[in-house]
Design an enzyme around this catalytic site. Sequence first.
Site, short mmCIF file in Angstrom:
data_model
loop_
_atom_site.label_atom_id
_atom_site.label_comp_id
_atom_site.label_asym_id
_atom_site.label_seq_id
_atom_site.Cartn_x
_atom_site.Cartn_y
_atom_site.Cartn_z
N GLN A 88 0.85 -1.20 0.00
CA GLN A 88 0.00 0.00 0.00
C GLN A 88 0.88 1.24 0.00
O GLN A 88 0.39 2.35 -0.10
CB GLN A 88 -0.87 0.02 1.26
N ASN A 89 2.19 1.03 0.12
CA ASN A 89 3.10 2.17 0.24
C ASN A 89 3.41 2.77 -1.13
O ASN A 89 3.55 2.05 -2.12
CB ASN A 89 4.41 1.74 0.91
N ASP A 91 6.14 4.64 -1.48
CA ASP A 91 7.59 4.84 -1.55
C ASP A 91 8.24 3.74 -2.40
O ASP A 91 7.57 2.80 -2.82
CB ASP A 91 8.21 4.89 -0.13
N HIS A 106 -1.53 1.30 -4.32
CA HIS A 106 -1.94 2.70 -4.14
C HIS A 106 -1.08 3.66 -4.96
O HIS A 106 -1.04 4.85 -4.68
CB HIS A 106 -1.90 3.08 -2.65
N CYS A 114 -0.95 12.03 -16.25
CA CYS A 114 -1.70 13.15 -16.83
C CYS A 114 -3.19 12.86 -16.70
O CYS A 114 -3.67 11.83 -17.17
CB CYS A 114 -1.31 13.36 -18.29
N CYS A 133 2.14 18.04 -20.09
CA CYS A 133 2.25 16.62 -20.37
C CYS A 133 3.07 16.43 -21.65
O CYS A 133 2.80 17.09 -22.67
CB CYS A 133 0.86 15.99 -20.54
N SER A 175 -2.30 -1.29 9.37
CA SER A 175 -3.36 -1.28 10.37
C SER A 175 -4.58 -2.09 9.92
O SER A 175 -5.41 -2.46 10.73
CB SER A 175 -3.79 0.17 10.64
N LEU A 200 3.99 -3.86 14.96
CA LEU A 200 4.54 -3.33 16.21
C LEU A 200 3.62 -3.68 17.38
O LEU A 200 4.07 -4.03 18.47
CB LEU A 200 4.68 -1.81 16.08
P1 OAD Z 1 -1.39 2.95 8.98
O1 OAD Z 1 -0.77 4.23 9.41
O2 OAD Z 1 -2.87 2.86 9.00
O3 OAD Z 1 -0.84 1.78 9.88
C1 OAD Z 1 0.53 1.61 10.12
C2 OAD Z 1 0.71 0.35 10.91
O4 OAD Z 1 2.10 0.13 11.07
C3 OAD Z 1 0.10 0.37 12.31
O5 OAD Z 1 -0.68 -0.79 12.51
C4 OAD Z 1 1.32 0.38 13.23
O6 OAD Z 1 1.10 -0.36 14.43
C5 OAD Z 1 2.35 -0.31 12.37
N1 OAD Z 1 3.74 0.05 12.69
C6 OAD Z 1 4.25 1.27 13.02
N2 OAD Z 1 5.57 1.22 13.18
C7 OAD Z 1 5.93 -0.07 12.95
C8 OAD Z 1 7.17 -0.79 12.97
N3 OAD Z 1 8.32 -0.18 13.24
N4 OAD Z 1 7.15 -2.12 12.69
C9 OAD Z 1 5.99 -2.76 12.40
N5 OAD Z 1 4.79 -2.14 12.37
C10 OAD Z 1 4.76 -0.82 12.64
O7 OAD Z 1 -0.81 2.62 7.52
P2 OAD Z 1 -1.38 1.62 6.41
O8 OAD Z 1 -2.00 0.44 7.02
O9 OAD Z 1 -0.27 1.43 5.44
O10 OAD Z 1 -3.77 4.97 1.50
O11 OAD Z 1 -2.47 2.53 5.76
C11 OAD Z 1 -3.17 2.06 4.64
C12 OAD Z 1 -3.52 3.18 3.71
O12 OAD Z 1 -4.14 4.22 4.44
C13 OAD Z 1 -2.35 3.88 3.07
O13 OAD Z 1 -1.82 3.20 1.94
C14 OAD Z 1 -2.93 5.18 2.64
C15 OAD Z 1 -3.74 5.50 3.87
O14 OAD Z 1 -4.90 6.18 3.65
C16 OAD Z 1 -3.81 5.89 0.53
O15 OAD Z 1 -3.12 6.88 0.54
C17 OAD Z 1 -4.76 5.54 -0.58
#
Ligand code: OAD
Length: 231
Positions: A88-89, A91, A106, A114, A133, A175, A200
Site C-alpha cells: 500500500q506504500n 515509496d 496505491h 496526466c 504533459c 493497520s 509493532l
Molecule cells: P497505517 O498508518 O494505518 O498503519 C501503520 C501500521 O504500522 C500500524 O498498525 C502500526 O502499528 C504499524 N507500525 C508502526 N511502526 C511499525 C514498525 N516499526 N514495525 C511494524 N509495524 C509498525 O498505515 P497503512 O495500514 O499502510 O492509503 O495505511 C493504509 C492506507 O491508508 C495507506 O496506503 C494510505 C492511507 O490512507 C492511501 O493513501 C490511498
Amino acid sequence: MAKIVILTGAGISAESGLKTFRDDGGLWEGHRVEDVATPEAFGRNASLVHQFYNQRRRDLAEVAPNAAHRALGALMASSLHEVTIVTQNVDDLHERGGCPSVWHMHGQLLKKRCEWCGAVSDCSEDLSQDDRCSECEQTGGMRPDIVWFGEMPYFLEKIDGVLSDCDLFVAIGTSGAVYPAGNFVNLARLSGARTLELNLVRTDNSGNFDEVREGPASVKVGEWVEEILAD
Ligand code: OAD
C-alpha cells in the site's frame, strides 16, 4: 515451494523515517485527508495537493530501506518460494531493498500521471499545475500517480488471483483500516491459506489472523524470513 503473498503498509517504512498514517504524529496530522488525498481536493486546490506530495517525494530522497525491506529482498532473491509482494506504500523502499517486482496498489510517488490523457511517466522532481504533459501537451493535469480516496486501487484483479491460490498470507506493518487491503486476510483464509500478521502492536484486524507477532518490522521480518529460508 510455497506460494506466499505479502501485504505491506506504512509500518514497514516507519524505521526508515517515513511517517505512518494513523500512528501518533502520523502523516495526516495537520492535513485533513479530504484536503490532500482526494480527486476533489485536487480540483479545488491543486497547489496544496502538489505541495503535500512534493514534500513527501523530497522526504523519500532522504531515507533508505531498512532491515525489513532488505529481508524481503533476500527472500525474493532466494527463489525458494513463489513470493508476491503487494504494497500500500507509495515509496520505493522495497525496490531499493532488493525486491525487483512489487505491486503498488496505491500507486507510486515517483510516477506522475496526466489527468487528461492518462500517460504515466517517471517523476523525481516537484510537480505543479504549470507542468505540461509530454504526450498530449496540455497543462494543469499532471498529478502524482497515487490512488486517492474514492479512486480504484491498482492490480486488484491480479491480487484476487494470487490470494485465491496461496499457501501463506503475511501482513506487515499495516493497520488493516483501509479497504480493500484490510480484507485480504479474509480472502486468503477463504482459500485455505495460513495467515500471519507482523506488526509493532496488535491491530483491529489481528483477530482475523492465525498468528500474530508483535515487534518492530526491522526485527520481526528478518526473523520470519530466516525461518522460511531454513524450512
Ligand atoms: P497505517 O498508518 O494505518 O498503519 C501503520 C501500521 O504500522 C500500524 O498498525 C502500526 O502499528 C504499524 N507500525 C508502526 N511502526 C511499525 C514498525 N516499526 N514495525 C511494524 N509495524 C509498525 O498505515 P497503512 O495500514 O499502510 O492509503 O495505511 C493504509 C492506507 O491508508 C495507506 O496506503 C494510505 C492511507 O490512507 C492511501 O493513501 C490511498
